[in-house]
Design an enzyme around this catalytic site. Structure first.
Site, PDB file in Angstrom:
ATOM      1  N   GLY A 154       0.848  -1.198   0.000  1.00 13.64           N
ATOM      2  CA  GLY A 154       0.000   0.000   0.000  1.00 13.64           C
ATOM      3  C   GLY A 154       0.877   1.239   0.000  1.00 13.64           C
ATOM      4  CB  ILE A 156       3.684   2.073   4.638  1.00 14.12           C
ATOM      5  CG1 ILE A 156       2.909   3.155   5.400  1.00 14.12           C
ATOM      6  CG2 ILE A 156       5.030   1.813   5.310  1.00 14.12           C
ATOM      7  CD1 ILE A 156       2.490   2.755   6.812  1.00 14.12           C
ATOM      8  NE  ARG A 176      -7.582  -7.156   0.919  1.00 16.00           N
ATOM      9  CZ  ARG A 176      -8.203  -6.229   1.608  1.00 16.00           C
ATOM     10  NH1 ARG A 176      -9.202  -6.559   2.391  1.00 16.00           N
ATOM     11  NH2 ARG A 176      -7.837  -4.963   1.519  1.00 16.00           N
ATOM     12  CB  THR A 177      -6.391  -7.061  -5.818  1.00 12.33           C
ATOM     13  OG1 THR A 177      -6.083  -5.927  -4.995  1.00 12.33           O
ATOM     14  CG2 THR A 177      -7.805  -7.517  -5.536  1.00 12.33           C
ATOM     15  CB  ILE A 231       7.403  -2.066   9.669  1.00 10.70           C
ATOM     16  CG1 ILE A 231       7.623  -0.613  10.086  1.00 10.70           C
ATOM     17  CG2 ILE A 231       6.795  -2.148   8.278  1.00 10.70           C
ATOM     18  CD1 ILE A 231       8.759  -0.391  11.013  1.00 10.70           C
ATOM     19  NE  ARG A 233      -1.959  -1.771  14.231  1.00 11.25           N
ATOM     20  CZ  ARG A 233      -1.340  -0.605  14.077  1.00 11.25           C
ATOM     21  NH1 ARG A 233      -0.039  -0.552  13.950  1.00 11.25           N
ATOM     22  NH2 ARG A 233      -2.028   0.522  14.081  1.00 11.25           N
ATOM     23  CG  ASP A 257       8.497  -0.514  15.075  1.00 11.30           C
ATOM     24  OD1 ASP A 257       9.149  -0.190  16.094  1.00 11.30           O
ATOM     25  OD2 ASP A 257       7.673   0.248  14.532  1.00 11.30           O
ATOM     26  CD  GLU A 262       2.791  -2.964  19.619  1.00  9.14           C
ATOM     27  OE1 GLU A 262       2.384  -1.794  19.798  1.00  9.14           O
ATOM     28  OE2 GLU A 262       3.109  -3.401  18.519  1.00  9.14           O
ATOM     29  CG  HIS A 280       4.339   0.485  17.588  1.00  8.15           C
ATOM     30  ND1 HIS A 280       3.133  -0.160  17.701  1.00  8.15           N
ATOM     31  CD2 HIS A 280       4.275   1.178  16.422  1.00  8.15           C
ATOM     32  CE1 HIS A 280       2.371   0.144  16.659  1.00  8.15           C
ATOM     33  NE2 HIS A 280       3.048   0.965  15.862  1.00  8.15           N
TER      34      HIS A 280
HETATM   35  O1  A2R Z   1      -5.195  -6.516  -0.271  1.00  5.59           O
HETATM   36  P1  A2R Z   1      -5.013  -5.274  -1.090  1.00  5.59           P
HETATM   37  O2  A2R Z   1      -4.671  -5.545  -2.497  1.00  5.59           O
HETATM   38  O3  A2R Z   1      -6.109  -4.273  -0.874  1.00  5.59           O
HETATM   39  O4  A2R Z   1      -3.676  -4.603  -0.478  1.00  5.59           O
HETATM   40  C1  A2R Z   1      -3.663  -4.015   0.795  1.00  5.59           C
HETATM   41  C2  A2R Z   1      -3.009  -4.952   1.822  1.00  5.59           C
HETATM   42  N1  A2R Z   1      -4.029  -5.678   2.572  1.00  5.59           N
HETATM   43  C3  A2R Z   1      -4.120  -6.989   2.626  1.00  5.59           C
HETATM   44  N2  A2R Z   1      -3.415  -7.944   2.048  1.00  5.59           N
HETATM   45  C4  A2R Z   1      -3.790  -9.231   2.275  1.00  5.59           C
HETATM   46  N3  A2R Z   1      -4.813  -9.593   3.050  1.00  5.59           N
HETATM   47  C5  A2R Z   1      -5.563  -8.655   3.653  1.00  5.59           C
HETATM   48  N4  A2R Z   1      -6.598  -9.012   4.422  1.00  5.59           N
HETATM   49  C6  A2R Z   1      -5.221  -7.292   3.451  1.00  5.59           C
HETATM   50  N5  A2R Z   1      -5.734  -6.137   3.878  1.00  5.59           N
HETATM   51  C7  A2R Z   1      -4.983  -5.173   3.326  1.00  5.59           C
HETATM   52  O5  A2R Z   1      -2.286  -4.086   2.724  1.00  5.59           O
HETATM   53  C8  A2R Z   1      -2.702  -2.826   0.761  1.00  5.59           C
HETATM   54  O6  A2R Z   1      -1.762  -2.974  -0.261  1.00  5.59           O
HETATM   55  C9  A2R Z   1      -1.981  -2.854   2.092  1.00  5.59           C
HETATM   56  C10 A2R Z   1      -2.387  -1.719   3.009  1.00  5.59           C
HETATM   57  O7  A2R Z   1      -2.060  -0.518   2.388  1.00  5.59           O
HETATM   58  P2  A2R Z   1      -2.707   0.886   2.798  1.00  5.59           P
HETATM   59  O8  A2R Z   1      -4.171   0.710   3.032  1.00  5.59           O
HETATM   60  O9  A2R Z   1      -2.260   1.901   1.803  1.00  5.59           O
HETATM   61  O10 A2R Z   1      -2.105   1.168   4.223  1.00  5.59           O
HETATM   62  P3  A2R Z   1      -0.724   1.891   4.626  1.00  5.59           P
HETATM   63  O11 A2R Z   1      -0.925   3.337   4.766  1.00  5.59           O
HETATM   64  O12 A2R Z   1       0.364   1.415   3.737  1.00  5.59           O
HETATM   65  O13 A2R Z   1      -0.531   1.279   6.071  1.00  5.59           O
HETATM   66  C11 A2R Z   1      -0.375  -0.138   6.250  1.00  5.59           C
HETATM   67  C12 A2R Z   1      -0.346  -0.580   7.693  1.00  5.59           C
HETATM   68  C13 A2R Z   1      -1.396   0.025   8.613  1.00  5.59           C
HETATM   69  O14 A2R Z   1      -2.642  -0.592   8.495  1.00  5.59           O
HETATM   70  C14 A2R Z   1      -0.815  -0.206   9.981  1.00  5.59           C
HETATM   71  O15 A2R Z   1      -1.134  -1.481  10.455  1.00  5.59           O
HETATM   72  C15 A2R Z   1       0.683  -0.127   9.733  1.00  5.59           C
HETATM   73  O16 A2R Z   1       0.865  -0.196   8.299  1.00  5.59           O
HETATM   74  O17 A2R Z   1       1.176   1.070  10.235  1.00  5.59           O
END
Ligand code: A2R
Length: 321
Positions: A154, A156, A176-177, A231, A233, A257, A262, A280
């Site tokens: 995503g 990050i 997922r995609t 980095i 969760r 991290d 926690e 963290h």
């Molecule tokens: O699954 P996709 O294609 O929507 O990609 C998202 C992926 N993602 C998952 N991958 C597999 N299984 C899941 N159940 C699932 N849920 C989400 O994680 C997407 O590429 C990525 C999350 O990206 P963003 O929503 O842009 O979040 P960001 O800002 O990169 O932060 C990521 C995480 C936060 O949720 C905190 O837990 C940590 O970094 O600070």
């Protein structure tokens, strides 16, 4: 006109409180002697919640019949039941983008610390061993020739990928995609990603969907030269399986991290020489935490002055669908 009433369940940084105070009446649950009585008295008037690392679950949300918005400090909002908020028409906001580059910097730093044993090397010097015993050992691990697998490409994840490429690493990912316009190699499962790489970076969100996705099988296929960096969760990784894998040499090392419970970090993990552990600190610089705090304030101010949130989460889109 009276100011909207905002509940603050747990302490927030002063700059957030200072930013909210002129516009809202703040109710600080953490200062209450009797939390239950405090909440009961205010249930009907609370219209917003500003929150950081506090369980805003369904029973908690349902205490407030006039709740309109939950403004979460942090991009990860797995402690807030956003899906339930969606069904109640309550908006949830988070703090995306403003922390992406900082967290990506930390992720790369942690990866290099782990592979090149930098914290152990520093302890070697501070313990006087350099003078007494000689040079720190040559590290079995090197970044050279490594392939990085990113779980969660995503905002990050992409900032980490850009940096990893600059270090000469090739990048694969799983989500997922498969993403259009992204050249990195896609893997439809986390196991196939772990099989294809030797360095696995977790930057996916927490919550029930990703709970313990990194377990025995993923660690086994990552292999004896494998390095796990988390980095994202703590809940994504089965800590018991990871401790076993690090003990047995199923993988080479881990840099973490974030943790399952926690701020508790199991002693068994702390005792392992091949684990690098940070408290963290991914986004934890003053500048980045200020930017995140400002978004918490801006979301509430915008909602109550214009009826629009700045950064709503996917489960509570705006305009509402
Ligand atoms: O699954 P996709 O294609 O929507 O990609 C998202 C992926 N993602 C998952 N991958 C597999 N299984 C899941 N159940 C699932 N849920 C989400 O994680 C997407 O590429 C990525 C999350 O990206 P963003 O929503 O842009 O979040 P960001 O800002 O990169 O932060 C990521 C995480 C936060 O949720 C905190 O837990 C940590 O970094 O600070």
């Amino acid at each position: 006109m009276s100011k909207p009433d905002i509940l603050i369940p747990s302490p927030l940084r002063d700059m957030i409180i200072d930013g909210l105070e002129p516009h809202f009446t703040l109710h600080k649950l953490y200062e209450a002697e009797d939390a239950e009585a405090f909440l009961k008295e205010r249930e009907a008037i609370i219209r917003g919640i500003a929150v950081s690392f506090f369980h805003v679950d369904q029973p908690f949300i349902d205490r407030f019949p006039n709740l309109e918005i939950v403004s979460n400090f942090g991009v990860g909002y797995d402690k807030v039941d956003a899906r339930h908020c969606g069904t109640r028409g309550i908006i949830v906001t988070n703090t995306p983008d403003v922390l992406s580059e900082e967290v990506a910097d930390t992720a790369i730093g942690l990866m290099i610390m782990t592979i090149r044993e930098l914290s152990a090397a520093e302890r070697w010097l501070r313990d006087g061993n350099w003078e007494k015993k000689g040079a720190y050992r040559l590290t079995p691990g090197t970044l050279r020739g490594r392939t990085l697998g990113i779980f969660g490409l995503g905002r990050i994840g992409k900032a980490i990928a850009t940096r990893a490429e600059a270090f000469g690493m090739s990048v694969h990912y799983h989500g997922r995609t498969q993403q259009a316009g992204v050249d990195y190699t896609y893997h439809p499962s986390l196991v196939s990603l772990a099989e294809a790489v030797d360095t696995l970076m977790i930057v996916a969100p927490g919550g029930p969907e990703t709970q313990h996705m990194v377990g025995e099988r993923v660690l086994e296929v990552l292999g004896p030269d494998g390095v796990l960096i988390n980095i994202g969760r703590g809940s994504v990784v089965n800590e018991t399986a990871l401790i076993e894998a690090l003990k047995k040499g199923t993988i080479m090392a881990a840099g973490l991290d974030v943790f399952e419970h926690e701020p508790h970090v199991p002693q068994a993990l702390q005792d392992l020489p091949n684990a690098v552990l940070l408290p963290h600190v991914g986004s934890a610089s003053v500048a980045t935490r200020d930017a995140m705090g400002q978004l918490v304030v801006d979301n509430l101010k915008s909602w109550f002055s214009t009826g629009k949130p700045v950064t709503p989460v996917a489960e509570t889109p705006f305009p509402r669908t």
